[in-house]
Structures are given as C-alpha cells and as structure tokens.
Design a protein around this motif. Structure first.
Motif, PDB file in Angstrom:
ATOM      1  N   GLU A  34     -10.549  15.984   9.826  1.00 44.30           N
ATOM      2  CA  GLU A  34      -9.837  14.927   9.010  1.00 44.30           C
ATOM      3  C   GLU A  34      -9.602  13.635   9.919  1.00 44.30           C
ATOM      4  O   GLU A  34      -9.163  13.998  11.120  1.00 44.30           O
ATOM      5  CB  GLU A  34      -8.758  15.489   8.254  1.00 44.30           C
ATOM      6  N   VAL A  35      -9.988  12.419   9.426  1.00 45.56           N
ATOM      7  CA  VAL A  35     -10.024  11.325  10.301  1.00 45.56           C
ATOM      8  C   VAL A  35      -9.098  10.104   9.524  1.00 45.56           C
ATOM      9  O   VAL A  35      -9.663   9.668   8.305  1.00 45.56           O
ATOM     10  CB  VAL A  35     -11.180  10.827  10.912  1.00 45.56           C
ATOM     11  N   GLU A  36      -7.968   9.427   9.926  1.00 43.07           N
ATOM     12  CA  GLU A  36      -7.502   8.392   9.417  1.00 43.07           C
ATOM     13  C   GLU A  36      -7.737   7.328  10.636  1.00 43.07           C
ATOM     14  O   GLU A  36      -7.241   7.381  11.458  1.00 43.07           O
ATOM     15  CB  GLU A  36      -6.029   8.902   9.331  1.00 43.07           C
ATOM     16  N   LEU A  37      -8.640   6.275   9.966  1.00 40.01           N
ATOM     17  CA  LEU A  37      -8.776   4.985  10.778  1.00 40.01           C
ATOM     18  C   LEU A  37      -7.799   4.132  10.542  1.00 40.01           C
ATOM     19  O   LEU A  37      -7.730   3.893   9.433  1.00 40.01           O
ATOM     20  CB  LEU A  37     -10.256   4.626  10.477  1.00 40.01           C
ATOM     21  N   SER A  38      -7.225   3.481  11.782  1.00 42.48           N
ATOM     22  CA  SER A  38      -6.101   2.500  11.582  1.00 42.48           C
ATOM     23  C   SER A  38      -6.363   1.425  12.442  1.00 42.48           C
ATOM     24  O   SER A  38      -6.926   1.770  13.542  1.00 42.48           O
ATOM     25  CB  SER A  38      -4.716   3.133  12.053  1.00 42.48           C
ATOM     26  N   PRO A  39      -6.252   0.120  11.815  1.00 42.89           N
ATOM     27  CA  PRO A  39      -6.692  -0.858  12.715  1.00 42.89           C
ATOM     28  C   PRO A  39      -5.713  -0.969  13.950  1.00 42.89           C
ATOM     29  O   PRO A  39      -4.739  -0.387  14.009  1.00 42.89           O
ATOM     30  CB  PRO A  39      -6.191  -2.226  11.853  1.00 42.89           C
ATOM     31  N   GLN A  40      -6.303  -1.366  15.011  1.00 46.94           N
ATOM     32  CA  GLN A  40      -5.881  -0.982  16.613  1.00 46.94           C
ATOM     33  C   GLN A  40      -4.443  -1.604  16.722  1.00 46.94           C
ATOM     34  O   GLN A  40      -3.508  -0.717  17.043  1.00 46.94           O
ATOM     35  CB  GLN A  40      -6.658  -1.646  17.623  1.00 46.94           C
ATOM     36  N   GLY A  92      -6.956  -6.522   1.518  1.00 41.34           N
ATOM     37  CA  GLY A  92      -8.082  -6.795   0.943  1.00 41.34           C
ATOM     38  C   GLY A  92      -9.302  -5.796   1.226  1.00 41.34           C
ATOM     39  O   GLY A  92     -10.304  -6.318   0.772  1.00 41.34           O
ATOM     40  N   THR A  93      -9.088  -4.997   2.122  1.00 39.55           N
ATOM     41  CA  THR A  93     -10.095  -4.059   2.561  1.00 39.55           C
ATOM     42  C   THR A  93      -9.808  -2.763   2.110  1.00 39.55           C
ATOM     43  O   THR A  93      -8.506  -2.377   1.572  1.00 39.55           O
ATOM     44  CB  THR A  93     -10.141  -4.136   4.251  1.00 39.55           C
ATOM     45  N   PRO A  94     -10.613  -1.733   2.396  1.00 45.00           N
ATOM     46  CA  PRO A  94     -10.182  -0.383   2.084  1.00 45.00           C
ATOM     47  C   PRO A  94      -8.968   0.180   2.785  1.00 45.00           C
ATOM     48  O   PRO A  94      -8.437   1.025   2.306  1.00 45.00           O
ATOM     49  CB  PRO A  94     -11.672   0.542   2.360  1.00 45.00           C
ATOM     50  N   VAL A  95      -8.678  -0.587   3.836  1.00 45.40           N
ATOM     51  CA  VAL A  95      -7.375  -0.138   4.496  1.00 45.40           C
ATOM     52  C   VAL A  95      -6.228  -0.233   3.506  1.00 45.40           C
ATOM     53  O   VAL A  95      -5.228   0.736   3.652  1.00 45.40           O
ATOM     54  CB  VAL A  95      -7.242  -0.910   5.989  1.00 45.40           C
ATOM     55  N   SER A  96      -6.062  -1.148   2.820  1.00 47.94           N
ATOM     56  CA  SER A  96      -5.009  -1.404   1.875  1.00 47.94           C
ATOM     57  C   SER A  96      -5.551  -0.931   0.394  1.00 47.94           C
ATOM     58  O   SER A  96      -4.536  -0.425  -0.246  1.00 47.94           O
ATOM     59  CB  SER A  96      -4.470  -2.898   1.637  1.00 47.94           C
ATOM     60  N   GLU A  97      -6.426  -0.974   0.118  1.00 44.10           N
ATOM     61  CA  GLU A  97      -7.100  -0.823  -1.355  1.00 44.10           C
ATOM     62  C   GLU A  97      -7.356   0.933  -1.543  1.00 44.10           C
ATOM     63  O   GLU A  97      -7.533   1.288  -2.668  1.00 44.10           O
ATOM     64  CB  GLU A  97      -8.144  -1.398  -1.693  1.00 44.10           C
ATOM     65  N   GLY A  98      -7.600   1.584  -0.467  1.00 45.66           N
ATOM     66  CA  GLY A  98      -7.615   2.956  -0.582  1.00 45.66           C
ATOM     67  C   GLY A  98      -9.457   3.178  -0.514  1.00 45.66           C
ATOM     68  O   GLY A  98      -9.834   2.294  -0.593  1.00 45.66           O
ATOM     69  N   PRO A 118      -5.318   6.998   0.390  1.00 46.39           N
ATOM     70  CA  PRO A 118      -4.671   6.275  -0.931  1.00 46.39           C
ATOM     71  C   PRO A 118      -4.562   5.086  -0.747  1.00 46.39           C
ATOM     72  O   PRO A 118      -4.663   4.444   0.214  1.00 46.39           O
ATOM     73  CB  PRO A 118      -3.492   7.071  -1.186  1.00 46.39           C
ATOM     74  N   PRO A 119      -4.309   4.174  -2.089  1.00 50.58           N
ATOM     75  CA  PRO A 119      -3.852   2.689  -1.864  1.00 50.58           C
ATOM     76  C   PRO A 119      -2.421   2.634  -1.302  1.00 50.58           C
ATOM     77  O   PRO A 119      -1.767   3.376  -1.568  1.00 50.58           O
ATOM     78  CB  PRO A 119      -3.850   2.142  -3.327  1.00 50.58           C
ATOM     79  N   LYS A 120      -2.399   1.324  -0.943  1.00 55.36           N
ATOM     80  CA  LYS A 120      -1.243   1.006  -0.187  1.00 55.36           C
ATOM     81  C   LYS A 120      -0.405  -0.130  -0.886  1.00 55.36           C
ATOM     82  O   LYS A 120      -1.080  -0.818  -1.514  1.00 55.36           O
ATOM     83  CB  LYS A 120      -1.027   0.962   1.376  1.00 55.36           C
ATOM     84  N   GLU A 121       0.908  -0.049  -0.701  1.00 57.86           N
ATOM     85  CA  GLU A 121       1.918  -1.210  -1.384  1.00 57.86           C
ATOM     86  C   GLU A 121       1.291  -2.653  -0.754  1.00 57.86           C
ATOM     87  O   GLU A 121       1.402  -2.576   0.496  1.00 57.86           O
ATOM     88  CB  GLU A 121       3.389  -0.866  -1.343  1.00 57.86           C
ATOM     89  N   VAL A 122       0.994  -3.531  -1.492  1.00 64.59           N
ATOM     90  CA  VAL A 122       0.607  -4.903  -1.190  1.00 64.59           C
ATOM     91  C   VAL A 122       1.887  -5.720  -1.565  1.00 64.59           C
ATOM     92  O   VAL A 122       2.075  -5.752  -2.734  1.00 64.59           O
ATOM     93  CB  VAL A 122      -0.594  -5.456  -1.252  1.00 64.59           C
ATOM     94  N   ARG A 123       2.313  -6.654  -0.765  1.00 60.71           N
ATOM     95  CA  ARG A 123       3.551  -7.608  -1.180  1.00 60.71           C
ATOM     96  C   ARG A 123       2.974  -9.157  -0.677  1.00 60.71           C
ATOM     97  O   ARG A 123       2.342  -9.064   0.385  1.00 60.71           O
ATOM     98  CB  ARG A 123       4.888  -7.461  -0.927  1.00 60.71           C
ATOM     99  N   GLU A 124       3.522 -10.153  -1.282  1.00 56.60           N
ATOM    100  CA  GLU A 124       3.418 -11.442  -0.883  1.00 56.60           C
ATOM    101  C   GLU A 124       4.860 -12.187  -0.382  1.00 56.60           C
ATOM    102  O   GLU A 124       5.718 -11.971  -0.888  1.00 56.60           O
ATOM    103  CB  GLU A 124       2.912 -12.443  -2.085  1.00 56.60           C
ATOM    104  N   TYR A 125       4.733 -12.517   0.873  1.00 55.55           N
ATOM    105  CA  TYR A 125       5.679 -13.365   1.393  1.00 55.55           C
ATOM    106  C   TYR A 125       5.215 -14.643   2.055  1.00 55.55           C
ATOM    107  O   TYR A 125       4.325 -14.788   2.545  1.00 55.55           O
ATOM    108  CB  TYR A 125       5.956 -12.504   2.658  1.00 55.55           C
ATOM    109  N   ALA A 126       5.875 -15.612   1.413  1.00 58.26           N
ATOM    110  CA  ALA A 126       5.380 -17.040   1.673  1.00 58.26           C
ATOM    111  C   ALA A 126       4.261 -17.514   1.620  1.00 58.26           C
ATOM    112  O   ALA A 126       3.489 -18.037   2.342  1.00 58.26           O
ATOM    113  CB  ALA A 126       5.737 -17.459   3.304  1.00 58.26           C
ATOM    114  N   GLY A 127       3.311 -17.051   0.422  1.00 57.01           N
ATOM    115  CA  GLY A 127       2.171 -17.212   0.201  1.00 57.01           C
ATOM    116  C   GLY A 127       1.123 -16.317   0.581  1.00 57.01           C
ATOM    117  O   GLY A 127      -0.068 -16.629   0.449  1.00 57.01           O
TER     118      GLY A 127
END
Length: 254
Positions: free
Chosen positions: A94-100, A124-130, A147-156
């Motif tokens: 099982e492999v979970e790839l994460s941005p470095q 906007g990529t599968p990293v956040s969208e699952g 799974p998809p992850k929570e996304v929030r907007e801060y200062a646009g």
C-alpha cells in the motif's frame, strides 16, 4: 534522557510487527542504514514506513521491501526501486504518495504537536480530490483509493487540509552526536533526518562519531537531544551511490 546502546541490533530490538517508522534520508543520502539492516536481521513485519523514498534495490529500506517486511509506505518519490514498483502494481504494497514539501511538513507538524495544516500544494489535483491508487488488486484494478480532503479558501486562495504524521519509532543518521542525544548532520544528509526524528515517539539515532557532553558547540547542533531517545555509534558505513556517472578526464590546456 538519551540512552546509549552498544549495537544497532540492541537499539531496535523492541521494534515489533505492525510498528510505524519515520525514516530519515533522501535517496541513499543520510539514511540510517545500520538501523535498517538491524531490523532486517530481526523478525518484525507488517511495518508502516514514512520516508521521502523507499531506498533502492538492495540498499536502505529496499532491504526490508525485498523481505516483504513493509505493508504500507508514505513517500514522495519511489522511482529508483524496481521491487517497490513490482510490489505496488501487484497489490502487495500500500502506497500513499505525498508532495515532498507536504510530507516534510507533515512530519514536522507531528513532532510539534500540530494535528493538521492547510497548504496550497495539490489543490485541484487527485492529492486533494482523491482517487490516487493506494493499493491495487492483483488484476491491476484499484482496490483502495485515497479519499478526498477538505479544501478551504483563505484570502482568495484555495488550500487543502493535510494531516500530520506521528510514528511509533524514528530512525535517523547523523555525522556526530553526543551522549545526551544532540545531533549534527553532514551537509545534505540533514535532509529529512531532523523531521523524521521529531515525528517518532521513540527516536533512534545512529551516529558516525559519538562524543561526550560539552564537546559540541550548541550553536552548531541541528537537532537537540530532547528529540532523541536512543543513540548508537556505528562508525562510517559504506557509502552507496544511486547512479554513478563518470567521464573520461580531459586535461585542459593552460
């Protein structure tokens, strides 16, 4: 207090099956190779590993992969290990790839007691969208996806929520350490080692040179001993090179 061990095998003796490990190093630079080899000599299996990569074939964490000791990997780069690719695509790993940068901060946050944080990396990529394949079936279909992850907007600007990483043990390599656990890393070998050390509930450090307290200049200490539980002097290990590239010498005219 940091405890000094006489051998790598003794230092890792209580790492049992199912344990989670944060492992320092980048490629083969600064990896705790003696500690990894000591685990390979033991019987622990079903390990979960958080590390920048999973070694190479026959070296570093690649030793544990070859022995089928690792169940799950959280990493940012896995391109130098053919056995890793084979096990992943065959559904054996099982492999979970994460941005470095995200992986680095997840380890640091775990050590700092921060449960999660928002970052723009991966929005906007599968990293956040699952939907990233974590585990395949033997027939090539996806058995488990991220799974998809929570996304929030801060200062646009949009940010994704990433959870921190804490592990049962951390394995790190340092050039110099004192018997109080203060560590100094050699140049690029600093990489993920301090972050991995922070993330482990029990940090085990192998050092090339072990000195008494007071020898190290406090201003030059990269990781304070408060993060290190065990230390073992392994000396200078054989240095492996991932890709040896050489050219014929051409003497330049004066």
């Amino acid at each position: 207090m940091t405890r000094v061990f006489v051998s790598a095998e003794e230092a890792v003796a209580d790492i049992g099956s199912g344990a989670s490990l944060a492992v320092g190093g980048f490629g083969l630079c600064g990896i705790p190779d003696a500690l990894i080899a000591a685990i390979a000599h033991g019987s622990a299996t079903d390990l979960e590993v958080a590390s920048n990569n999973c070694g190479t074939d026959g070296h570093g964490l690649g030793l544990l992969l070859e022995q089928k000791r690792i169940r799950r990997v959280i990493a940012s780069y896995v391109g130098e290990n053919k056995e890793f690719a084979r096990q992943y695509l065959a559904g054996e790993l099982e492999v979970e790839l994460s941005p470095q940068g995200t992986l680095a901060e997840r380890l640091r946050a775990g050590g700092a007691g921060i449960p999660a944080f928002f970052t723009p990396a991966g929005v906007g990529t599968p990293v956040s969208e699952g939907g990233l394949p974590w585990r395949y079936d033997g027939d090539g279909s996806v058995a488990l996806a991220s799974p998809p992850k929570e996304v929030r907007e801060y200062a646009g600007k949009r940010y994704v929520l990433e959870e921190s990483i804490t592990t049962d043990f951390a394995l790190v390599h340092a050039a110099v350490g004192d018997t109080e656990g203060n560590l100094v890393f050699n140049m690029a070998a600093r990489n993920f080692n301090p972050l991995a050390a922070m993330a482990g509930r029990v940090c085990i450090a192998q050092v090339e040179t072990l000195v008494r307290p007071g020898v190290l200049d406090p201003a030059q200490v990269h990781l304070p001993g408060i993060f290190v539980d065990r230390i073992v002097a392994t000396g200078v290990q054989d240095k492996q090179i991932e890709k040896r590239t050489v050219t014929a010498r051409k003497d330049l005219p004066l």
